[in-house]
Design an enzyme around this catalytic site. Structure first.
Site, mmCIF file in Angstrom:
data_model
loop_
_atom_site.group_PDB
_atom_site.id
_atom_site.type_symbol
_atom_site.label_atom_id
_atom_site.label_comp_id
_atom_site.label_asym_id
_atom_site.label_seq_id
_atom_site.Cartn_x
_atom_site.Cartn_y
_atom_site.Cartn_z
ATOM 1 C CG ASP A 452 -1.617 1.153 1.387
ATOM 2 O OD1 ASP A 452 -1.777 1.482 0.165
ATOM 3 O OD2 ASP A 452 -2.063 1.599 2.101
ATOM 4 C CG ASP A 771 -2.256 2.209 6.624
ATOM 5 O OD1 ASP A 771 -3.096 1.574 5.241
ATOM 6 O OD2 ASP A 771 -1.663 3.534 6.869
#
Length: 1072
Positions: A452, A771
């Protein structure tokens, strides 16, 4: 709360009384101002919710609204259908069936699971508002009636995420008894118990029965404990759910339990609260939401009533369940609740996603199956052989148990588990928390990392990156040589606007915290400007010198923010207007530009320079703001002038002086560039998978080294957007994965999962970092999921196998090194453990084929596997990494096995044979001391244990003493040759003289440990009686030492040829 409540349960929630029971169920009626709050400029300062003690009127016709109520919305009896609610109910039932199938370990219908991987079909944002309200059977001003809301709740169920059915803990525990070596050892335990039942004098059988069961039980307890720690994925989703919601029903604003919200409810959401359901916005006042958990964007996004995109995640008129409202207030109509929401879809996808077994798990299982097949095969073959030569069946039973115990390295799983635990402990010191021990090695095998962007590669904190004024651009990093002069007149003016046209403030009690790490109250852009200005001048004090007179806040229509300030120390100076906003909107309002402190007329050349700078910053993925100023005519606008900010009575559209541009970006974390470079040098490909814009994703990817500048144009790298990915076939995506450098931008959670699956189809061991809640399905599907510990959501942490405690991508490199090291060290530990299998198996083979009295008992084998060998094998986990460990390519799981044919050849046929010879040498030497020649022992196993005969001039008790002494010598010989085995296992290519012993004190303690332990087995009264051992003369210890030296010299020679002749015969046949 269950998925669907009975009618009586639902009625109980709406009974309207004020008893404590009703309050527990969440209904609180609130008074409401006479006017619609949204028509009153959202003035909610005095709208504190007051609980009323009156019963809501459920009868539409008898309500105070009379016939008006039945006109504005159909009654239940006259409703055409509940198609929308029914669709939600069918979806819930479908998901529940899916979860039940998965939990029962049945094959899930691929079509059904694939449905969840598809994008959630949402069209409510595109519908005409009148048609949407009709579909939802509601009214924009008055909301639902209580009766219709109750019936919708019955059909669609509560607004909660349905938890999966859990397997009872007892069954999970029992399952641990059916895997690995457990069944084999349990079978051995049962057979031993059976043998003791037939011959109660054979106390050894009872001991063996108990020990084997304890081995299985303790291993099962440890495995269950490890598994139980990672079974809580839904708990994180529960924390996303808001407790209460503001709804309008029958024209009254009420505060209700958020679980009672239904499709069609009109809700009001204010800043600081979580969105209680997916809803379409009807009216807003500067409403912004934080979608970072869903899209990965670090910047709060403005919401409005206009549909701006067909993509539900892109359009401005939708807000989603569990996201946080940062600013303003909004009124909207609920379109989806519970499992039907976007976050519900992600939760469902996370739960039904199959977790791939780790590479180390696959390797150990293959080894277990191999050893099990060998043990069963040998046991059956030689049991039949014993029957054929008319050996007593009880003797054959002993043999079968011995073959099983000798083949199964009972301490191996303990060795592997403890070694992984030690590595996990080392990794925790490097800020990597391991949830699943097996994932330690998986990270070392990783060939692709799907990372990410926001919060993982970047800081998830907007930061000023560049300034442009006086026709020049400057680096804005105030921590280094700024390259701009703070006393420049143009910079001072730009600083004035950044500090004054800004409502962000620092939270109190942070004076000792570095400026960039201080927490603020304000949106991301203004906080970035505040942190830029603070080191230059104290902004709070500076603002006191220039009090704010009036202000127009930023909105999505005007795209600018404006404030008017006076000069506290010079009241005679004119009022100053400062403005910031979208660069195009700012430049259009300017007639002049500030150059070196002087105003110059704007011409085409200046306009072109402005566009060049703006485009340059934009191409780097940076968000750009323009800044301008104006001094008001003091005669027309004195200090006591009454400014109207609703309908401005002062200049806002022209006459401004353009000052400059400021660009901001969510910058990479420190150390990320180096970590990416290290991954590349280790043969690991990094793929960025983000929900952010393509231009921003590409800029960050090029900055940190995931993309090489120019490679996209050269065809080496590629940037793929979510909309492009949506149109791709599986084959096309598989081709994309073959690119060397890849960035996926604007992806949805479902697409992240599909990308991970594509990497796995290509044969990659895939790690995923993330996250946000949107990362959970991909984190769970990956071979190893890595979540952020500080900025990561609870959902992401629970779905992951590993957590970076410092949120530093660079920590992954440490994890990769530790993963590769543990694989190397596990090979050493297993090689050490397997070597002793041959001297453990051969006594039983000679017992049944050559008729020798049993040279080694089953209990003594357990003493080796679970005693003397255990700590030395574990000590090899402390070995340090070889110098080239991070320069190797990732391990190919198809060709480089944990237990390879070459390892079996080396341990069984080479070192193992030497050890077996040492054992038999000690065995025969003892009998020779008793006056029995080796040749006299052959085919005497039955007579040797016959109590009724004299053999070799010895009665039964004398023969048993000689046998126990010979067996003890055999046991000691194995320990002595294992000394050499431990030393040679320390390295795989280097000489022990090159590596040395000082770097692993645990190994030295292992040598001492096994020696002391075998002495206790042999010499300690009581213990030796249980084990059937006898104290040995010192000379019996010396017999095995030459064999130990031979093993050491043989392996040193082997390693010498390994180093000198690359890819030679020695390497091809002995290098494991």
């Amino acid at each position: 709360m269950t998925n669907k409540q009975s009618s009586s349960d639902v009625e109980g929630l709406y009974d309207g009384n004020t008893s404590s029971d009703s309050k527990k169920k969440g209904i609180e009626l609130d008074s409401m101002s006479e006017n619609d709050p949204l028509n009153n400029n959202f003035d909610f300062e005095n709208d504190d919710l007051v609980e009323e003690n009156k019963e809501p009127n459920m009868d539409l016709d008898r309500s105070e609204h009379g016939s008006q109520s039945s006109n504005y919305i159909p009654e239940i009896k006259r409703t055409k259908s509940y198609e929308l609610a029914t669709k939600y109910q069918e979806r819930r039932q479908k998901l529940n069936r899916l979860r039940e199938l998965k939990l029962k370990n049945k094959k899930v219908d691929e079509g059904t699971e694939d449905d969840l991987k598809k994008e959630l079909e949402i069209d409510e944002h595109k519908l005409d508002l009148k048609n949407l309200l009709k579909r939802l059977e509601t009214d924009e001003e008055r909301g639902l009636t209580h009766e219709i809301a109750r019936h919708k709740l019955e059909v669609s169920g509560p607004n909660v995420l349905t938890p999966p059915k859990k397997t009872p803990k007892f069954f999970k525990f029992l399952k641990e008894f059916t895997g690995g070596f457990a069944l084999l050892l349990l079978a051995g335990s049962l057979l031993s118990g059976f043998g003791y039942a037939l011959d109660t004098e054979a106390i050894d059988y009872l001991y063996l029965c108990i020990v084997l069961f304890l081995v299985v039980f303790i291993t099962a307890c440890f495995s269950y404990y490890q598994q139980a720690k990672s079974d809580a994925i839904m708990e994180g989703f529960k924390k996303l759910v808001p407790e209460f919601a503001l709804v309008i029903r029958e024209g009254e604003q009420q505060k209700i339990d958020s679980t009672l919200v239904v499709p069609g409810d009109i809700i009001v959401v204010k800043a600081g609260s979580k969105v209680p359901a997916d809803f379409r916005i009807l009216k807003t006042d500067n409403f912004k939401v934080d979608n970072s958990s869903l899209t990965g964007e670090s910047e709060p996004v403005a919401r409005s009533a206009e549909c701006t995109s067909d993509n539900p995640l892109e359009t401005h008129n939708l807000a989603f369940y569990s996201t946080l409202a940062n600013e303003g207030v909004a009124k909207g109509v609920v379109i989806r609740t519970g499992d039907a929401t976007l976050i519900g879809h992600i939760a469902s996808l996370t739960i039904v996603t199959k977790t791939a077994p780790t590479p180390i798990h696959i390797e150990i299982n293959k080894f277990i199956h191999l050893i099990s097949y060998v043990a069963i095969f040998l046991g059956v073959i030689f049991f039949g052989f014993g029957i054929s030569i008319k050996t007593p069946w009880i003797t054959n039973l002993i043999f079968c148990i011995g073959i099983i115990v000798a083949n199964v390295p009972e301490g191996l799983l303990s060795t592997v588990t403890v070694s992984l635990t030690l590595t996990a402990k080392r990794m925790s010191k490097k800020f990597v928390l391991v949830k699943n021990l097996e994932s330690v090695e998986t990270l070392g095998s990783t060939s692709v990392i799907c990372s990410d962007k926001t919060g993982t590669l970047t800081q998830n904190r907007m930061t000023v990156a560049h300034l442009w004024y006086d026709s020049r651009s400057y680096n804005a990093d105030t921590r280094i040589d700024h390259r701009f002069n703070q006393v420049d007149p143009s910079f001072q003016t730009l600083f004035d606007i950044m500090a004054l046209c800004n409502n962000a403030i620092f939270l109190p009690d942070q004076q000792e915290v570095p400026v960039l790490k201080r927490k603020t109250d304000g949106d991301a852009s203004e906080s970035a400007l505040l942190k830029f200005c603070e080191p230059i001048k104290k902004v709070k004090e500076y603002r006191l010198d220039y009090p704010k007179v009036a202000e127009i806040l930023f909105n999505s229509k005007n795209k600018y923010q404006l404030s008017i300030h006076s000069d506290y120390e010079h009241e005679n100076r004119p009022l100053k207007v400062v403005m910031k906003g979208a660069p195009e909107r700012i430049i259009d309002r300017c007639s002049h530009i500030l150059i070196e402190g002087k105003r110059e007329k704007i011409d085409e050349s200046w306009i072109q320079k402005f566009h060049d700078a703006n485009n340059s910053f934009g191409s780097m993925g940076e968000r750009v703001l323009g800044f301008c100023t104006m001094e008001l005519d003091p005669e027309q606008y004195p200090h006591d002038f009454n400014f109207n900010v609703v309908k401005p009575n002062f200049p806002v559209d022209e006459g401004f002086t353009f000052v400059g541009l400021v660009s901001m970006i969510d910058p990479p974390k420190p150390g990320v560039r180096e970590a990416v470079a290290n991954c590349h040098s280790s043969g690991i490909k990094i793929i960025m998978v983000t929900g952010d814009q393509a231009i921003t994703a590409r800029a960050i990817a090029e900055d940190v080294g995931i993309l090489t500048r120019g490679n996209v144009e050269n065809g080496v790298g590629i940037v793929v957007t979510g909309s492009e990915l949506k149109e791709m076939s599986t084959e096309e995506l598989d081709e994309i994965i073959q690119y060397d450098e890849i960035v996926f931008a604007r992806t949805s959670p479902q697409q992240k999962l599909i990308i991970v699956e594509a990497c796995q189809r290509a044969g990659h061991v895939t790690a995923v970092t993330g996250d946000g809640t949107n990362d959970a399905p991909a984190l769970k599907k990956a071979d190893i999921g890595v979540a952020m510990g500080i900025g990561g959501s609870d959902v992401a942490k629970e779905a992951a196998n590993m957590i970076l405690l410092d949120d530093n991508f660079a920590s992954i490199v440490n994890g990769v090194e530790e993963g590769r090291l543990i694989f190397d060290n596990l090979k050493k530990s297993i090689a050490y453990t397997l070597t002793s299998n041959i001297p453990e198996i051969t006594p039983f083979l000679t017992f049944i084929t050559l008729g020798l009295p049993l040279p080694l008992t089953t209990l003594m084998i357990l003493c080796i596997d679970l005693g003397t060998d255990l700590w030395p094998a574990i000590s090899l986990a402390y070995e340090t990494a070889e110098t080239d460990i991070m320069k190797r390519l990732p391990r190919n799981s198809k060709t480089e096995r944990l237990v390879s044919k070459k390892m079996i050849s080396f341990t069984y046929l080479q070192i193992g044979m030497i050890q077996a010879l040492a054992g038999f040498a000690c065995y025969f030497v003892v009998f020779m001391d008793y006056g029995i020649k080796p040749t006299e022992l052959f085919f005497k196993n039955t007579k040797f244990v016959d109590k009724n005969i004299i053999l070799f001039g010895m009665d039964y008790e004398e023969r048993m003493l000689a046998l126990r002494t010979a067996q003890s010598a055999f046991l000691v010989s194995i320990v002595i040759v294992q000394w050499a085995d431990l030393l040679i296992s320390k390295t795989r290519r280097l000489s022990l003289f090159q590596q040395g012993l000082k770097n692993n004190k645990a190994l030295i303690s292992g040598l001492v440990f096994e020696t002391v332990l075998v002495c206790l087995f042999i010499y300690l009264p009581g213990v030796n009686r249980v084990l059937g051992a006898e104290p040995l003369k010192f000379q019996y210890w010396l017999v095995a030492i030459p064999f130990s030296i031979l093993i050491f010299l043989y392996d040193e020679a082997r390693k010498y040829f390994l180093r000198k002749t690359a890819n030679g015969w020695v390497e091809r046949f002995t290098q494991y």
